[in-house]
Design an enzyme around this catalytic site. Structure first.
Site, PDB file in Angstrom:
ATOM      1  N   MET A 132      -4.277  -7.065  -6.879  1.00 15.77           N
ATOM      2  CA  MET A 132      -3.710  -8.147  -7.677  1.00 15.77           C
ATOM      3  C   MET A 132      -4.773  -9.067  -8.285  1.00 15.77           C
ATOM      4  O   MET A 132      -4.563 -10.281  -8.394  1.00 15.77           O
ATOM      5  CB  MET A 132      -2.729  -8.961  -6.815  1.00 15.77           C
ATOM      6  N   ARG A 133      -5.876  -8.475  -8.696  1.00 14.58           N
ATOM      7  CA  ARG A 133      -6.923  -9.250  -9.357  1.00 14.58           C
ATOM      8  C   ARG A 133      -7.359  -8.523 -10.607  1.00 14.58           C
ATOM      9  O   ARG A 133      -7.441  -7.298 -10.604  1.00 14.58           O
ATOM     10  CB  ARG A 133      -8.157  -9.391  -8.460  1.00 14.58           C
ATOM     11  N   ILE A 134      -7.670  -9.296 -11.614  1.00 17.06           N
ATOM     12  CA  ILE A 134      -8.181  -8.675 -12.833  1.00 17.06           C
ATOM     13  C   ILE A 134      -9.692  -8.547 -12.684  1.00 17.06           C
ATOM     14  O   ILE A 134     -10.390  -9.530 -12.430  1.00 17.06           O
ATOM     15  CB  ILE A 134      -7.805  -9.520 -14.063  1.00 17.06           C
ATOM     16  N   LEU A 135     -10.150  -7.312 -12.782  1.00 18.38           N
ATOM     17  CA  LEU A 135     -11.591  -7.079 -12.641  1.00 18.38           C
ATOM     18  C   LEU A 135     -12.288  -7.467 -13.939  1.00 18.38           C
ATOM     19  O   LEU A 135     -11.823  -7.153 -15.032  1.00 18.38           O
ATOM     20  CB  LEU A 135     -11.832  -5.609 -12.308  1.00 18.38           C
ATOM     21  N   ASP A 142      -4.178  -4.041 -18.241  1.00 19.98           N
ATOM     22  CA  ASP A 142      -3.301  -2.866 -18.348  1.00 19.98           C
ATOM     23  C   ASP A 142      -3.387  -2.216 -19.724  1.00 19.98           C
ATOM     24  O   ASP A 142      -2.374  -1.743 -20.264  1.00 19.98           O
ATOM     25  CB  ASP A 142      -1.843  -3.258 -18.018  1.00 19.98           C
ATOM     26  N   GLU A 149       6.105   6.491  -9.185  1.00 24.69           N
ATOM     27  CA  GLU A 149       4.686   6.134  -8.989  1.00 24.69           C
ATOM     28  C   GLU A 149       4.052   7.029  -7.936  1.00 24.69           C
ATOM     29  O   GLU A 149       2.927   7.513  -8.100  1.00 24.69           O
ATOM     30  CB  GLU A 149       4.551   4.668  -8.556  1.00 24.69           C
ATOM     31  N   GLY A 201       0.774  -1.238   0.000  1.00 24.84           N
ATOM     32  CA  GLY A 201       0.000   0.000   0.000  1.00 24.84           C
ATOM     33  C   GLY A 201       0.807   1.290   0.000  1.00 24.84           C
ATOM     34  O   GLY A 201       0.331   2.311   0.501  1.00 24.84           O
ATOM     35  N   HIS A 258       0.637   1.224 -13.068  1.00 26.62           N
ATOM     36  CA  HIS A 258       1.378   0.034 -13.495  1.00 26.62           C
ATOM     37  C   HIS A 258       2.859   0.385 -13.635  1.00 26.62           C
ATOM     38  O   HIS A 258       3.189   1.433 -14.204  1.00 26.62           O
ATOM     39  CB  HIS A 258       0.817  -0.471 -14.835  1.00 26.62           C
ATOM     40  N   ASN A 281      -5.708   2.804 -12.711  1.00 30.80           N
ATOM     41  CA  ASN A 281      -4.705   1.879 -12.180  1.00 30.80           C
ATOM     42  C   ASN A 281      -3.330   2.481 -12.372  1.00 30.80           C
ATOM     43  O   ASN A 281      -3.134   3.316 -13.258  1.00 30.80           O
ATOM     44  CB  ASN A 281      -4.795   0.552 -12.937  1.00 30.80           C
TER      45      ASN A 281
HETATM   46  C1  GRF Z   1       3.152  -0.976  -7.656  1.00 33.38           C
HETATM   47  O1  GRF Z   1       4.382  -1.221  -8.261  1.00 33.38           O
HETATM   48  C2  GRF Z   1       2.088  -0.710  -8.680  1.00 33.38           C
HETATM   49  O2  GRF Z   1       2.573  -0.080  -9.818  1.00 33.38           O
HETATM   50  C3  GRF Z   1       1.618  -2.110  -9.024  1.00 33.38           C
HETATM   51  O3  GRF Z   1       1.666  -2.812  -7.811  1.00 33.38           O
HETATM   52  C4  GRF Z   1       2.614  -2.206  -6.938  1.00 33.38           C
HETATM   53  C5  GRF Z   1       1.872  -1.848  -5.693  1.00 33.38           C
HETATM   54  O4  GRF Z   1       2.732  -1.369  -4.687  1.00 33.38           O
HETATM   55  N1  GRF Z   1       0.324  -2.083  -9.639  1.00 33.38           N
HETATM   56  P1  GRF Z   1       2.125  -0.756  -3.363  1.00 33.38           P
HETATM   57  O5  GRF Z   1       1.219  -1.806  -2.749  1.00 33.38           O
HETATM   58  O6  GRF Z   1       1.360   0.475  -3.740  1.00 33.38           O
HETATM   59  O7  GRF Z   1       3.301  -0.443  -2.491  1.00 33.38           O
END
Ligand code: GRF
Length: 201
Positions: free
Chosen positions: A91-94, A146, A175, A13, A110, A108
């Site tokens: 970590m799931r594809i909606l 994605d 990010e 997170g 990525h 999202n």
């Molecule tokens: C990040 O690298 C994001 O780009 C990907 O999953 C990771 C999540 O990291 N979708 P965090 O849980 O926000 O630290």
């Protein structure tokens, strides 16, 4: 502050934290209204609790089908007043069912320069391919993996001797800057989508 976010996260997170921090610092005119996770132990839930944000675990294994699980996500989301769903390491594809029925836009983040290296282990994919630059992408979520319209991207150099971890860490810093910025643009109504192109006004 009226623009509200629902964040879906499965793990540590740090992107959720970046959104919470940007909101608190007044860098983004939006606030996180609820955090939902498919993992009971997700640090994202703890981060939400620490910030007095409702933190809800939904156990996918307690539903007979993906559709039932997603119906429950929608039911929970409908209990909140929010404007935008932010996936932050969810970590799931909606499924198309969720995307078409939730009734709110979904974005999202990525860790690659899409359309290169979608899916899992994007940083490893980039290293294995031998690219000299990678980065991160904030995009709208569509029915593909994605593949939705790109809102913002940031470029990060790949350095000699990088491991998956060092590259991931360098990308992660970007990010944390990019995700709140994308939310800010949306919250300010400065995003226009035409087909798969996103214009910033
Ligand atoms: C990040 O690298 C994001 O780009 C990907 O999953 C990771 C999540 O990291 N979708 P965090 O849980 O926000 O630290």
């Amino acid at each position: 502050m009226s623009f509200k976010l629902a964040v879906l996260a499965s793990g540590r997170g740090t992107n959720l934290q970046a959104l919470i921090d940007a909101s608190k610092m007044g860098e983004m005119p939006a606030q996180v209204e609820v955090v939902i996770s498919d993992k009971k132990e997700a640090q994202a839930l703890k981060r939400a609790q620490d910030n007095k944000i409702p933190a809800i675990f939904v156990d996918p294994s307690s539903f007979p089908s993906k559709k039932n699980f997603e119906q429950e996500l929608i039911r929970i989301l409908n209990g909140f007043d929010y404007d935008l769903i932010c996936l932050a390491g969810f970590m799931r594809i909606l499924s198309p069912f969720f995307i078409n029925n939730v009734g709110k836009p979904i974005i999202n983040i990525h860790p690659s320069l899409l359309p290169a290296f979608p899916g899992l282990n994007a940083q490893k994919q980039a290293l294995d391919y031998g690219v000299k630059f990678s980065g991160c992408t904030v995009h709208f979520v569509d029915e593909g993996v994605d593949s939705g319209p790109i809102i913002l991207q940031a470029v990060v150099p790949v350095e000699e001797g990088d491991t998956e971890e060092t590259l991931a860490q360098r990308i992660l810093q970007e990010e944390h800057r990019l995700y709140p910025l994308a939310v800010k643009l949306i919250a300010e109504g400065r995003i226009r989508i035409e087909g798969r192109k996103v214009f910033i006004e």
